[in-house]
Design an enzyme around this catalytic site. Structure first.
Site, PDB file in Angstrom:
ATOM      1  N   HIS A 156       0.832  -1.225   0.000  1.00  0.00           N
ATOM      2  CA  HIS A 156       0.000   0.000   0.000  1.00  0.00           C
ATOM      3  C   HIS A 156       0.860   1.267   0.000  1.00  0.00           C
ATOM      4  O   HIS A 156       0.450   2.301   0.515  1.00  0.00           O
ATOM      5  CB  HIS A 156      -0.944   0.040   1.206  1.00  0.00           C
ATOM      6  CG  HIS A 156      -1.696  -1.228   1.435  1.00  0.00           C
ATOM      7  ND1 HIS A 156      -2.925  -1.477   0.890  1.00  0.00           N
ATOM      8  CD2 HIS A 156      -1.363  -2.345   2.140  1.00  0.00           C
ATOM      9  CE1 HIS A 156      -3.341  -2.684   1.257  1.00  0.00           C
ATOM     10  NE2 HIS A 156      -2.400  -3.235   2.009  1.00  0.00           N
ATOM     11  N   SER A 277      14.654  21.814 -15.891  1.00  0.00           N
ATOM     12  CA  SER A 277      13.454  22.592 -16.161  1.00  0.00           C
ATOM     13  C   SER A 277      13.886  23.921 -16.757  1.00  0.00           C
ATOM     14  O   SER A 277      14.945  24.452 -16.421  1.00  0.00           O
ATOM     15  CB  SER A 277      12.698  22.815 -14.855  1.00  0.00           C
ATOM     16  OG  SER A 277      11.926  23.991 -14.940  1.00  0.00           O
ATOM     17  N   LYS A 283      15.771  21.781 -10.707  1.00  0.00           N
ATOM     18  CA  LYS A 283      15.094  20.541 -11.118  1.00  0.00           C
ATOM     19  C   LYS A 283      15.979  19.564 -11.890  1.00  0.00           C
ATOM     20  O   LYS A 283      16.831  19.944 -12.675  1.00  0.00           O
ATOM     21  CB  LYS A 283      13.879  20.886 -12.001  1.00  0.00           C
ATOM     22  CG  LYS A 283      12.722  21.494 -11.255  1.00  0.00           C
ATOM     23  CD  LYS A 283      12.087  20.564 -10.243  1.00  0.00           C
ATOM     24  CE  LYS A 283      11.165  19.551 -10.890  1.00  0.00           C
ATOM     25  NZ  LYS A 283       9.990  20.162 -11.503  1.00  0.00           N
ATOM     26  N   GLU A 290       9.188   8.703 -16.907  1.00  0.00           N
ATOM     27  CA  GLU A 290       7.814   9.182 -17.136  1.00  0.00           C
ATOM     28  C   GLU A 290       7.330   8.832 -18.540  1.00  0.00           C
ATOM     29  O   GLU A 290       6.185   8.448 -18.749  1.00  0.00           O
ATOM     30  CB  GLU A 290       7.750  10.697 -16.934  1.00  0.00           C
ATOM     31  CG  GLU A 290       7.952  11.099 -15.480  1.00  0.00           C
ATOM     32  CD  GLU A 290       8.134  12.606 -15.351  1.00  0.00           C
ATOM     33  OE1 GLU A 290       7.189  13.282 -14.948  1.00  0.00           O
ATOM     34  OE2 GLU A 290       9.229  13.098 -15.666  1.00  0.00           O
TER      35      GLU A 290
END
Ligand code: ARG
Length: 459
Positions: A156, A277, A283, A290
């Site tokens: 979980h 970024s 970043k 992704e």
């Protein structure tokens, strides 16, 4: 272009309809399969005395020349040809004259395209398997390196029980090995030649289908000509194998994305596989992971697309089936890229062992082991579970971890507790004591590493 199929029809096709009908923009990818298949076909026709030896020689040489010229780029593909099969045949006739017109004896584009597509899928399976092999090896090598690195195992997404990073990665090796075996299974079932089924009902010529099939590396021929031309199960199987590879990579992507966040900071991905970024200078984004997660969606689309194309088709060939290729091409390209990117990403990532250990320390993930400790001293598991839970609560209230709860607090809850409790709930002990087969203990890890080696050695 002049249509080779102009028998009954007269008048030219509407330009838009012609473009709509055409598949050469994508099926030119199969030119090598098409030519190889045609060479085998010509040889079969000649062996059976259906065409003359001299014609066969001219055809074979002509086709070899076309193949070489396509490979070198000397011969550009004429996009006005309807499909790659028409293009090759027309080019052959242009080069060798009438002999070229004899090639299409005892076959149809229906069995020809089924053959080409099967051969294409077969080659791609080998390519995907080779890439998967590298991925599995790299994952196993990384697992071996971190086989004793303690990290929290999750259920979980809550810290649950201690495992090692090696054990976690080896779980993926199991998935990858199953992927490989599924692909090879698909290849075995696929490897039956449809050529000679002709349009749908075979032919009156005395062909030798097995001779043609063997030349092309098939171990058998399809036994029903209608099935031979209309079967696309192999493409569906390949797509579903690929979809499952993507599922596995997508799950690992999700983990990499989480692990490389500041909140986890279990791994740092190499600059080679991250992006910055344009506005936030701090970043470092896990774009590759992704994208693999995102591209999984389109591969599922390819699979569902083909299933949907096929579901309402009466036997035998229908033009709908021309829609079988682009999805497969897309899925094959996508999965190969995803596998290679992942192999690179795993091989170059930095593993933050300290952070994994710290996370493992903070999650009370040895609470089960604490209960097991009492069980070993004679307490029933349910009672031990309850005491262990109370101690976790006490820790949360008093900002402690189980490892540094004073002995008197332990004893307050059960006099079965003794000094040896600290050893029993030490995270290292917790992992090592998990001796059950398939667990994260040292012997199981070695067994898993051996298994990977053995399986990869068999391919
Ligand atoms: N381009 C077609 C395909 O991909 C080749 C087969 C065409 N057959 C036919 N009878 N029109 O399926």
């Amino acid at each position: 272009m002049n249509k080779l199929w102009k028998g009954r029809t007269d008048g030219d096709m509407d330009a838009l309809a012609d473009a709509f009908n055409s598949s050469i923009s994508f099926d030119q990818r199969m030119y090598e399969e098409d030519i190889t298949g045609s060479i085998a076909h010509a040889k079969m026709l000649s062996k059976q005395g259906i065409i003359a030896k001299e014609d066969c020689e001219a055809i074979v040489n002509g086709l070899k020349g076309i193949l070489a010229d396509l490979k070198s780029g000397a011969l550009p593909v004429d996009e006005s040809a309807e499909d790659i099969h028409m293009f090759v045949e027309a080019e052959l006739t242009k080069r060798i004259g009438d002999a070229g017109k004899r090639l299409h004896t005892a076959r149809s584009r229906n069995d020809q395209v089924a053959l080409d597509f099967k051969m294409y899928c077969r080659t791609e399976i080998d390519e995907i398997v080779a890439n998967m092999k590298e991925l599995t090896q790299t994952t196993a090598d990384t697992a071996a390196k971190y086989k004793t690195t303690i990290m929290p195992g999750y259920t979980h997404l809550q810290r649950a029980q201690p495992v090692t990073f090696g054990h976690h990665l080896l779980a993926y090796c199991q998935m990858f090995l199953r992927d490989i075996s599924r692909l090879l299974d698909t290849k075995r079932r696929l490897n039956i030649s449809p050529i000679g089924s002709c349009a749908l009902a075979g032919t009156t010529y005395d062909t030798d289908r097995m001779y043609e099939a063997k030349q092309l590396g098939f171990y058998d021929i399809s036994l029903n000509s209608m099935d031979g031309v209309s079967d696309r199960d192999f493409a569906v199987e390949l797509l579903s194998d690929i979809a499952l590879v993507m599922t596995h990579l997508s799950r690992l992507s999700e983990e990499f994305i989480l692990w490389s966040s500041w909140e986890f900071h279990f791994i740092e991905l190499s600059d080679k596989y991250t992006t910055g970024s344009s506005i936030m200078p701090q970043k470092k984004n896990p774009d590759m992971a992704e994208l693999v997660r995102g591209k999984t969606g389109r591969v599922y689309g390819d699979l569902i697309g083909l299933l949907t194309v096929l579901k309402g088709l009466p036997l035998a060939y229908n033009k709908d089936m021309q829609e079988d290729k682009e999805g497969v091409f897309d899925a094959v390209d996508t999965v190969n890229m995803a596998i290679k990117v992942f192999t690179g990403m795993i091989g170059t990532m930095k593993v933050c062992e300290e952070n994994m250990l710290n996370a493992a320390k903070r999650g009370f993930i040895n609470a089960t082991d604490l209960a097991d400790y009492l069980v070993r001293k004679g307490m029933p598991f349910r009672s031990a579970y309850k005491i262990s839970g109370e101690l976790v609560n006490w820790c949360i209230e008093n900002n402690h971890v189980l490892e540094n709860v004073p002995l008197n607090e332990y004893k307050k809850r059960s006099d079965l507790f003794d000094d040896d409790v600290y050893e029993a709930i030490d995270l290292k002990t917790c992992v090592e004591k998990r001796i059950s087969a398939g667990g994260p203990g040292a012997a199981s890890i070695e067994r898993q590493l051996d298994y990977v080696k053995e399986k990869l050695g068999e391919i």
